[in-house]
Design a protein around this motif. Structure first.
Motif, PDB file in Angstrom:
ATOM      1  N   ASP A  32       0.816  -1.214   0.000  1.00 15.34           N
ATOM      2  CA  ASP A  32       0.000   0.000   0.000  1.00 15.34           C
ATOM      3  C   ASP A  32       0.849   1.263   0.000  1.00 15.34           C
ATOM      4  OD1 ASP A  32      -2.268  -1.528   0.019  1.00 15.34           O
ATOM      5  OD2 ASP A  32      -2.704  -1.285   2.161  1.00 15.34           O
ATOM      6  N   GLU A  33       1.955   1.264   0.777  1.00 14.88           N
ATOM      7  CA  GLU A  33       2.709   2.502   0.979  1.00 14.88           C
ATOM      8  C   GLU A  33       3.904   2.662   0.046  1.00 14.88           C
ATOM      9  OE1 GLU A  33       3.669   3.435   4.994  1.00 14.88           O
ATOM     10  OE2 GLU A  33       1.578   3.355   5.649  1.00 14.88           O
ATOM     11  N   THR A  34       4.439   1.562  -0.489  1.00 12.83           N
ATOM     12  CA  THR A  34       5.635   1.668  -1.332  1.00 12.83           C
ATOM     13  C   THR A  34       5.436   1.123  -2.739  1.00 12.83           C
ATOM     14  OG1 THR A  34       6.634  -0.498  -0.825  1.00 12.83           O
ATOM     15  CG2 THR A  34       7.005   1.297   0.761  1.00 12.83           C
ATOM     16  N   GLY A  35       4.358   0.358  -2.942  1.00  7.30           N
ATOM     17  CA  GLY A  35       4.178  -0.276  -4.242  1.00  7.30           C
ATOM     18  C   GLY A  35       5.071  -1.480  -4.446  1.00  7.30           C
ATOM     19  N   MET A  36       5.771  -1.902  -3.395  1.00  3.74           N
ATOM     20  CA  MET A  36       6.685  -3.045  -3.452  1.00  3.74           C
ATOM     21  C   MET A  36       6.263  -4.099  -2.436  1.00  3.74           C
ATOM     22  SD  MET A  36      10.468  -1.300  -3.436  1.00  3.74           S
ATOM     23  CE  MET A  36      10.998  -0.094  -4.638  1.00  3.74           C
ATOM     24  N   THR A  37       6.543  -5.366  -2.742  1.00  5.48           N
ATOM     25  CA  THR A  37       6.429  -6.396  -1.722  1.00  5.48           C
ATOM     26  C   THR A  37       7.540  -6.194  -0.701  1.00  5.48           C
ATOM     27  OG1 THR A  37       7.890  -7.957  -2.851  1.00  5.48           O
ATOM     28  CG2 THR A  37       5.537  -8.025  -3.420  1.00  5.48           C
ATOM     29  N   LEU A  38       7.385  -6.796   0.453  1.00  4.18           N
ATOM     30  CA  LEU A  38       8.427  -6.709   1.476  1.00  4.18           C
ATOM     31  C   LEU A  38       9.743  -7.285   0.952  1.00  4.18           C
ATOM     32  CD1 LEU A  38       9.467  -6.193   4.324  1.00  4.18           C
ATOM     33  CD2 LEU A  38       8.327  -8.305   5.064  1.00  4.18           C
ATOM     34  N   GLY A  39       9.675  -8.413   0.250  1.00  9.66           N
ATOM     35  CA  GLY A  39      10.890  -9.015  -0.294  1.00  9.66           C
ATOM     36  C   GLY A  39      11.568  -8.125  -1.312  1.00  9.66           C
ATOM     37  N   LYS A  40      10.780  -7.492  -2.192  1.00 10.76           N
ATOM     38  CA  LYS A  40      11.343  -6.587  -3.198  1.00 10.76           C
ATOM     39  C   LYS A  40      11.975  -5.373  -2.538  1.00 10.76           C
ATOM     40  CE  LYS A  40      12.115  -4.615  -7.181  1.00 10.76           C
ATOM     41  NZ  LYS A  40      13.255  -5.042  -8.027  1.00 10.76           N
ATOM     42  N   TRP A  41      11.316  -4.843  -1.507  1.00  5.98           N
ATOM     43  CA  TRP A  41      11.862  -3.683  -0.788  1.00  5.98           C
ATOM     44  C   TRP A  41      13.209  -4.043  -0.176  1.00  5.98           C
ATOM     45  CZ3 TRP A  41      13.492  -1.650   3.837  1.00  5.98           C
ATOM     46  CH2 TRP A  41      13.384  -0.275   4.018  1.00  5.98           C
ATOM     47  N   ARG A  42      13.296  -5.249   0.399  1.00 11.06           N
ATOM     48  CA  ARG A  42      14.561  -5.694   1.006  1.00 11.06           C
ATOM     49  C   ARG A  42      15.641  -5.848  -0.066  1.00 11.06           C
ATOM     50  NH1 ARG A  42      15.246 -11.126   4.789  1.00 11.06           N
ATOM     51  NH2 ARG A  42      16.643 -10.172   6.350  1.00 11.06           N
ATOM     52  N   GLN A  43      15.286  -6.388  -1.239  1.00  6.30           N
ATOM     53  CA  GLN A  43      16.252  -6.512  -2.334  1.00  6.30           C
ATOM     54  C   GLN A  43      16.764  -5.140  -2.765  1.00  6.30           C
ATOM     55  OE1 GLN A  43      14.358  -8.647  -5.512  1.00  6.30           O
ATOM     56  NE2 GLN A  43      13.981 -10.472  -4.272  1.00  6.30           N
ATOM     57  N   GLN A  44      15.839  -4.176  -2.839  1.00  8.20           N
ATOM     58  CA  GLN A  44      16.228  -2.812  -3.237  1.00  8.20           C
ATOM     59  C   GLN A  44      17.161  -2.201  -2.200  1.00  8.20           C
ATOM     60  OE1 GLN A  44      15.610  -1.742  -6.111  1.00  8.20           O
ATOM     61  NE2 GLN A  44      15.116   0.424  -6.217  1.00  8.20           N
ATOM     62  N   LEU A  45      16.861  -2.418  -0.922  1.00  6.69           N
ATOM     63  CA  LEU A  45      17.722  -1.930   0.155  1.00  6.69           C
ATOM     64  C   LEU A  45      19.132  -2.496   0.013  1.00  6.69           C
ATOM     65  CD1 LEU A  45      18.122  -0.574   2.987  1.00  6.69           C
ATOM     66  CD2 LEU A  45      17.332  -2.739   3.978  1.00  6.69           C
ATOM     67  N   ARG A  46      19.238  -3.790  -0.283  1.00  2.00           N
ATOM     68  CA  ARG A  46      20.548  -4.427  -0.416  1.00  2.00           C
ATOM     69  C   ARG A  46      21.318  -3.892  -1.613  1.00  2.00           C
ATOM     70  NH1 ARG A  46      18.665 -10.623   1.223  1.00  2.00           N
ATOM     71  NH2 ARG A  46      19.150 -10.394   3.451  1.00  2.00           N
ATOM     72  N   LEU A  47      20.628  -3.692  -2.730  1.00  2.09           N
ATOM     73  CA  LEU A  47      21.305  -3.159  -3.912  1.00  2.09           C
ATOM     74  C   LEU A  47      21.823  -1.750  -3.650  1.00  2.09           C
ATOM     75  CD1 LEU A  47      22.150  -3.330  -6.879  1.00  2.09           C
ATOM     76  CD2 LEU A  47      19.854  -2.514  -7.495  1.00  2.09           C
ATOM     77  N   MET A  48      21.041  -0.934  -2.973  1.00  2.00           N
ATOM     78  CA  MET A  48      21.462   0.433  -2.704  1.00  2.00           C
ATOM     79  C   MET A  48      22.612   0.469  -1.701  1.00  2.00           C
ATOM     80  SD  MET A  48      17.637   2.076  -2.921  1.00  2.00           S
ATOM     81  CE  MET A  48      18.028   3.746  -2.479  1.00  2.00           C
ATOM     82  N   ARG A  49      22.596  -0.443  -0.740  1.00  2.00           N
ATOM     83  CA  ARG A  49      23.736  -0.579   0.182  1.00  2.00           C
ATOM     84  C   ARG A  49      24.985  -0.979  -0.596  1.00  2.00           C
ATOM     85  NH1 ARG A  49      27.202   0.435   4.170  1.00  2.00           N
ATOM     86  NH2 ARG A  49      27.976  -1.408   5.249  1.00  2.00           N
ATOM     87  N   ALA A  50      24.828  -1.900  -1.538  1.00  2.00           N
ATOM     88  CA  ALA A  50      25.961  -2.359  -2.347  1.00  2.00           C
ATOM     89  C   ALA A  50      26.542  -1.221  -3.182  1.00  2.00           C
ATOM     90  CB  ALA A  50      25.522  -3.508  -3.253  1.00  2.00           C
ATOM     91  N   LEU A  51      25.684  -0.385  -3.752  1.00  2.00           N
ATOM     92  CA  LEU A  51      26.163   0.734  -4.566  1.00  2.00           C
ATOM     93  C   LEU A  51      26.985   1.709  -3.733  1.00  2.00           C
ATOM     94  CD1 LEU A  51      22.980   1.384  -6.726  1.00  2.00           C
ATOM     95  CD2 LEU A  51      25.230   0.708  -7.586  1.00  2.00           C
ATOM     96  N   ARG A  52      26.550   1.948  -2.503  1.00  2.00           N
ATOM     97  CA  ARG A  52      27.325   2.849  -1.639  1.00  2.00           C
ATOM     98  C   ARG A  52      28.689   2.250  -1.303  1.00  2.00           C
ATOM     99  NH1 ARG A  52      22.034   4.316   0.511  1.00  2.00           N
ATOM    100  NH2 ARG A  52      22.068   2.587   1.980  1.00  2.00           N
ATOM    101  N   LEU A  53      28.729   0.948  -1.044  1.00  2.00           N
ATOM    102  CA  LEU A  53      30.006   0.292  -0.736  1.00  2.00           C
ATOM    103  C   LEU A  53      30.945   0.327  -1.945  1.00  2.00           C
ATOM    104  CD1 LEU A  53      28.695  -2.796   1.277  1.00  2.00           C
ATOM    105  CD2 LEU A  53      30.056  -0.895   2.189  1.00  2.00           C
ATOM    106  N   LEU A  54      30.393   0.100  -3.135  1.00  2.00           N
ATOM    107  CA  LEU A  54      31.213   0.178  -4.344  1.00  2.00           C
ATOM    108  C   LEU A  54      31.753   1.591  -4.527  1.00  2.00           C
ATOM    109  CD1 LEU A  54      29.041  -1.969  -6.773  1.00  2.00           C
ATOM    110  CD2 LEU A  54      31.321  -2.572  -5.940  1.00  2.00           C
ATOM    111  N   GLY A  55      30.929   2.581  -4.230  1.00  2.00           N
ATOM    112  CA  GLY A  55      31.378   3.963  -4.329  1.00  2.00           C
ATOM    113  C   GLY A  55      32.510   4.283  -3.376  1.00  2.00           C
ATOM    114  N   GLU A  56      32.557   3.549  -2.259  1.00  2.00           N
ATOM    115  CA  GLU A  56      33.635   3.744  -1.277  1.00  2.00           C
ATOM    116  C   GLU A  56      34.889   2.959  -1.639  1.00  2.00           C
ATOM    117  OE1 GLU A  56      31.712   2.510   2.273  1.00  2.00           O
ATOM    118  OE2 GLU A  56      30.350   4.238   2.337  1.00  2.00           O
ATOM    119  N   GLY A  57      34.813   2.160  -2.727  1.00  2.00           N
ATOM    120  CA  GLY A  57      35.990   1.436  -3.199  1.00  2.00           C
ATOM    121  C   GLY A  57      36.079  -0.011  -2.765  1.00  2.00           C
ATOM    122  N   SER A  58      35.012  -0.554  -2.177  1.00  2.00           N
ATOM    123  CA  SER A  58      35.052  -1.950  -1.732  1.00  2.00           C
ATOM    124  C   SER A  58      35.037  -2.911  -2.918  1.00  2.00           C
ATOM    125  CB  SER A  58      33.854  -2.258  -0.826  1.00  2.00           C
ATOM    126  OG  SER A  58      33.892  -1.487   0.347  1.00  2.00           O
TER     127      SER A  58
END
Length: 273
Positions: A198-224
């Motif tokens: 209702d609030e995000t247009g995403m399933t809970l699992g999809k929201w968690r996947q998106q969270l992980r991808l965005m965390r990964a992008l930040r780590l890559l930006g830091e040079g990991s």
């Protein structure tokens, strides 16, 4: 999300009569621009590094070769992952009428990238100057045909859904079963799923996947390294992370961030802090 409760600083852009005002600024890794808003629409592009933009309604991670569109009047913060070379165009309101009135991550084509670099060699662009008017027209034409990138993480308002979201954000790489996280929040998995849809247009699992991808992008930006990023962000294997990255950004992390490390040639000088 709590920092959105603070009072936003109103950053008024000078040269109010000019069609586009530009800003060239380099920021160190970890720097955060505090909560503020502008009296103009804003296109922010980083030719180096990864930016995280947060508003009251969502979080957007903006990797190199992408930009973020922030309409006039939206309070936001920007946090840098890795050193960031930021190039910003402030557009007079109603100049880009086809862009949404909410934040979004956009693809920056090679042509639009060079237009941004060239525009930033000027302090501002005026329609009454013929050569500058032509540049303004081409920039606007390019903005009318942009493609949006699904790199948004919508925020939640329901207290139960918010508790689940905050628990997942503490450690995106944690593999605790979602059923347990939901029960700890005071609601069933079924109820939480309904709230997220209702609030995000995403399933809970999809929201968690998106969270992980965005965390990964930040780590890559830091040079990991990719192997470390996959583990920290909660992917089962590096290949699973690479597949998820390719689905959204169209190439592998190594190729994507290898390209971003190329020397910038926009000819712009580093602005003083």
């Amino acid at each position: 999300m709590s920092n959105m409760r603070q009072t936003a600083i109103v950053d008024r852009v000078a040269h109010s009569a000019d069609a586009i005002v530009t800003l060239t600024r380099d920021y160190p890794a970890g720097h955060t621009i505090p909560l503020h808003l502008h009296d103009r629409d804003q296109l922010v592009y980083a030719s180096l590094g990864v930016m995280t933009v947060r508003t009251a309604t969502g979080t957007w991670v903006v990797p190199t070769q992408r930009g973020v569109w922030i309409p006039k009047g939206i309070p936001h913060t920007i946090t840098m992952s890795g050193n960031v070379a930021m190039r910003t165009l402030y557009l007079r309101p109603k100049l880009a009428t086809k862009l949404p009135r909410e934040c979004c991550v956009i693809n920056v084509s090679p042509l639009l990238q060079q237009l941004i670099f060239h525009a930033c060699t000027f302090g501002s662009l005026r329609t009454r100057v013929r050569t500058q008017r032509h540049l303004i027209d081409i920039v606007i034409d390019q903005l009318q045909v942009i493609q949006m990138v699904p790199l948004q993480l919508p925020h939640l308002n329901d207290p139960r859904g918010l508790r689940v979201a905050e628990a997942l954000q503490v450690d995106p790489g944690e593999n605790q079963p979602l059923n347990q996280i939901c029960r700890a929040s005071g609601a069933s998995r079924r109820t939480i799923e309904r709230i997220f849809l209702d609030e995000t247009g995403m399933t809970l699992g999809k929201w968690r996947q998106q969270l992980r991808l965005m965390r990964a992008l930040r780590l890559l930006g830091e040079g990991s390294k990719v192997t470390h990023v996959a583990l920290e962000a909660g992917y089962s294997t590096p290949s699973a992370f690479i597949a998820a990255f390719r689905t959204v950004l169209g190439t592998t992390p190594a190729r994507y961030f290898g390209k971003s490390a190329l020397t910038e040639t926009d000819g712009a000088t580093k602005a003083k802090e």
